[in-house]
Design an enzyme around this catalytic site. Sequence first.
Site, PDB file in Angstrom:
ATOM      1  CG  HIS A 116      30.529  44.713  51.163  1.00  0.00           C
ATOM      2  ND1 HIS A 116      30.456  43.747  50.180  1.00  0.00           N
ATOM      3  CD2 HIS A 116      29.271  44.832  51.655  1.00  0.00           C
ATOM      4  CE1 HIS A 116      29.208  43.314  50.072  1.00  0.00           C
ATOM      5  NE2 HIS A 116      28.472  43.953  50.952  1.00  0.00           N
ATOM      6  N   GLY A 183      30.252  42.551  37.228  1.00  0.00           N
ATOM      7  CA  GLY A 183      31.224  41.683  37.899  1.00  0.00           C
ATOM      8  C   GLY A 183      30.839  41.221  39.287  1.00  0.00           C
TER       9      GLY A 183
HETATM   10  P1  NAD Z   1      32.181  36.916  43.534  1.00  0.00           P
HETATM   11  O1  NAD Z   1      33.554  36.318  43.543  1.00  0.00           O
HETATM   12  O2  NAD Z   1      31.109  36.190  44.222  1.00  0.00           O
HETATM   13  O3  NAD Z   1      31.709  37.071  42.008  1.00  0.00           O
HETATM   14  C1  NAD Z   1      32.543  37.637  41.037  1.00  0.00           C
HETATM   15  C2  NAD Z   1      31.783  37.689  39.731  1.00  0.00           C
HETATM   16  O4  NAD Z   1      32.603  38.324  38.787  1.00  0.00           O
HETATM   17  C3  NAD Z   1      31.409  36.314  39.177  1.00  0.00           C
HETATM   18  O5  NAD Z   1      30.061  36.314  38.752  1.00  0.00           O
HETATM   19  C4  NAD Z   1      32.349  36.139  37.976  1.00  0.00           C
HETATM   20  O6  NAD Z   1      31.751  35.431  36.910  1.00  0.00           O
HETATM   21  C5  NAD Z   1      32.601  37.581  37.586  1.00  0.00           C
HETATM   22  N1  NAD Z   1      33.882  37.787  36.929  1.00  0.00           N
HETATM   23  C6  NAD Z   1      35.064  37.163  37.161  1.00  0.00           C
HETATM   24  N2  NAD Z   1      36.008  37.643  36.354  1.00  0.00           N
HETATM   25  C7  NAD Z   1      35.420  38.611  35.601  1.00  0.00           C
HETATM   26  C8  NAD Z   1      35.890  39.470  34.577  1.00  0.00           C
HETATM   27  N3  NAD Z   1      37.159  39.459  34.158  1.00  0.00           N
HETATM   28  N4  NAD Z   1      35.020  40.319  34.006  1.00  0.00           N
HETATM   29  C9  NAD Z   1      33.709  40.358  34.418  1.00  0.00           C
HETATM   30  N5  NAD Z   1      33.225  39.564  35.368  1.00  0.00           N
HETATM   31  C10 NAD Z   1      34.074  38.704  35.964  1.00  0.00           C
HETATM   32  O7  NAD Z   1      32.317  38.403  44.048  1.00  0.00           O
HETATM   33  P2  NAD Z   1      31.188  39.400  44.480  1.00  0.00           P
HETATM   34  O8  NAD Z   1      29.918  39.202  43.730  1.00  0.00           O
HETATM   35  O9  NAD Z   1      31.816  40.746  44.510  1.00  0.00           O
HETATM   36  O10 NAD Z   1      30.924  38.947  45.987  1.00  0.00           O
HETATM   37  C11 NAD Z   1      30.067  39.687  46.666  1.00  0.00           C
HETATM   38  C12 NAD Z   1      30.770  40.520  47.703  1.00  0.00           C
HETATM   39  O11 NAD Z   1      30.726  39.889  48.913  1.00  0.00           O
HETATM   40  C13 NAD Z   1      32.244  40.796  47.514  1.00  0.00           C
HETATM   41  O12 NAD Z   1      32.483  41.858  46.634  1.00  0.00           O
HETATM   42  C14 NAD Z   1      32.691  41.141  48.854  1.00  0.00           C
HETATM   43  O13 NAD Z   1      32.645  42.524  49.122  1.00  0.00           O
HETATM   44  C15 NAD Z   1      31.697  40.468  49.716  1.00  0.00           C
HETATM   45  N6  NAD Z   1      32.388  39.523  50.478  1.00  0.00           N
HETATM   46  C16 NAD Z   1      33.280  40.006  51.357  1.00  0.00           C
HETATM   47  C17 NAD Z   1      33.964  39.179  52.116  1.00  0.00           C
HETATM   48  C18 NAD Z   1      34.993  39.711  53.028  1.00  0.00           C
HETATM   49  O14 NAD Z   1      36.161  39.509  52.819  1.00  0.00           O
HETATM   50  N7  NAD Z   1      34.595  40.396  54.052  1.00  0.00           N
HETATM   51  C19 NAD Z   1      33.712  37.859  52.014  1.00  0.00           C
HETATM   52  C20 NAD Z   1      32.787  37.392  51.072  1.00  0.00           C
HETATM   53  C21 NAD Z   1      32.137  38.257  50.296  1.00  0.00           C
END
Ligand code: NAD
Length: 239
Positions: A116, A183
């Site tokens: 990303h 995560g």
């Molecule tokens: P998310 O916030 O959707 O999910 C985070 C996950 O991590 C959750 O399932 C949560 O339970 C878990 N978590 C939280 N704290 C934790 C800890 N201490 N230990 C283990 N797990 C933990 O994030 P995601 O899944 O990474 O989202 C998907 C991707 O979408 C993002 O990484 C991002 O790159 C992308 N995204 C980007 C933008 C942007 O700014 N361009 C916008 C939205 C999504």
Amino acid sequence: MRNTDTIVILTGAGISAESGLQTFRAEDGLWCGHKVEEVATPEGFARNPQKVQQFYNMRRAQLQDVSPNAAHQAIAGLAGRWRGEIVLITQNVDDLHQRAMEGVTPKGNYACYPMHGSLKRVRCTASEEVSEWDSDLSAEHTCLCCNLRGTLRPDIVWFGEMPYFLEEIGAALDRATLFVSIGTSGSVYPAAGFVQQLRLEKRAHLVELNLEPSAGSQYFHERHYGKATEIVPVFFGGM
Ligand code: NAD
């Protein structure tokens, strides 16, 4: 597992949470106070570039105050002793995996694919040239490639845009013996679909390490729930 197998690791915002970087979907997460369509789409950037630049300036500045945690280090440690291949696919735009690898010499083949994009890079919308970038970005900045003002944007893959490294990632998934998802909420495609694809192909052992079950948790053979800094070092420690 044989020490020559291919391990594919997918990480999301949860692995960096304990370093102090907010995840996206938590109640106090990054989306709190920010609408996705305003700060994470090309249309949002066209409508209000200043607002979008501010959102990523804030996140870029945060990187100066955080460090890799025990989960990033556990992956780097594994790379230092695994004789096979490790392919790290990250959805994160922070640089914590890269920093955890500093000073580590991979024992086998190691590749990291930040699919990303990166907060530490900018892209010129006129030439598509990408450059390293450490400070705040604004519409006043001039790009080095075409000398135009206001063409620079964060090198982040926004919704509706094509992620980076899809070809390399597809090939790595084909070789995977072990797939470990860490995560990530499993809500953003194409990354969310990797486990489904591998489950259909029935070749790799599929493991989820997360705080709570992800949207695709049913596809994994093995699941461990807890904080990344606790469960990731334990999982990789024995390998
Ligand atoms: P998310 O916030 O959707 O999910 C985070 C996950 O991590 C959750 O399932 C949560 O339970 C878990 N978590 C939280 N704290 C934790 C800890 N201490 N230990 C283990 N797990 C933990 O994030 P995601 O899944 O990474 O989202 C998907 C991707 O979408 C993002 O990484 C991002 O790159 C992308 N995204 C980007 C933008 C942007 O700014 N361009 C916008 C939205 C999504």
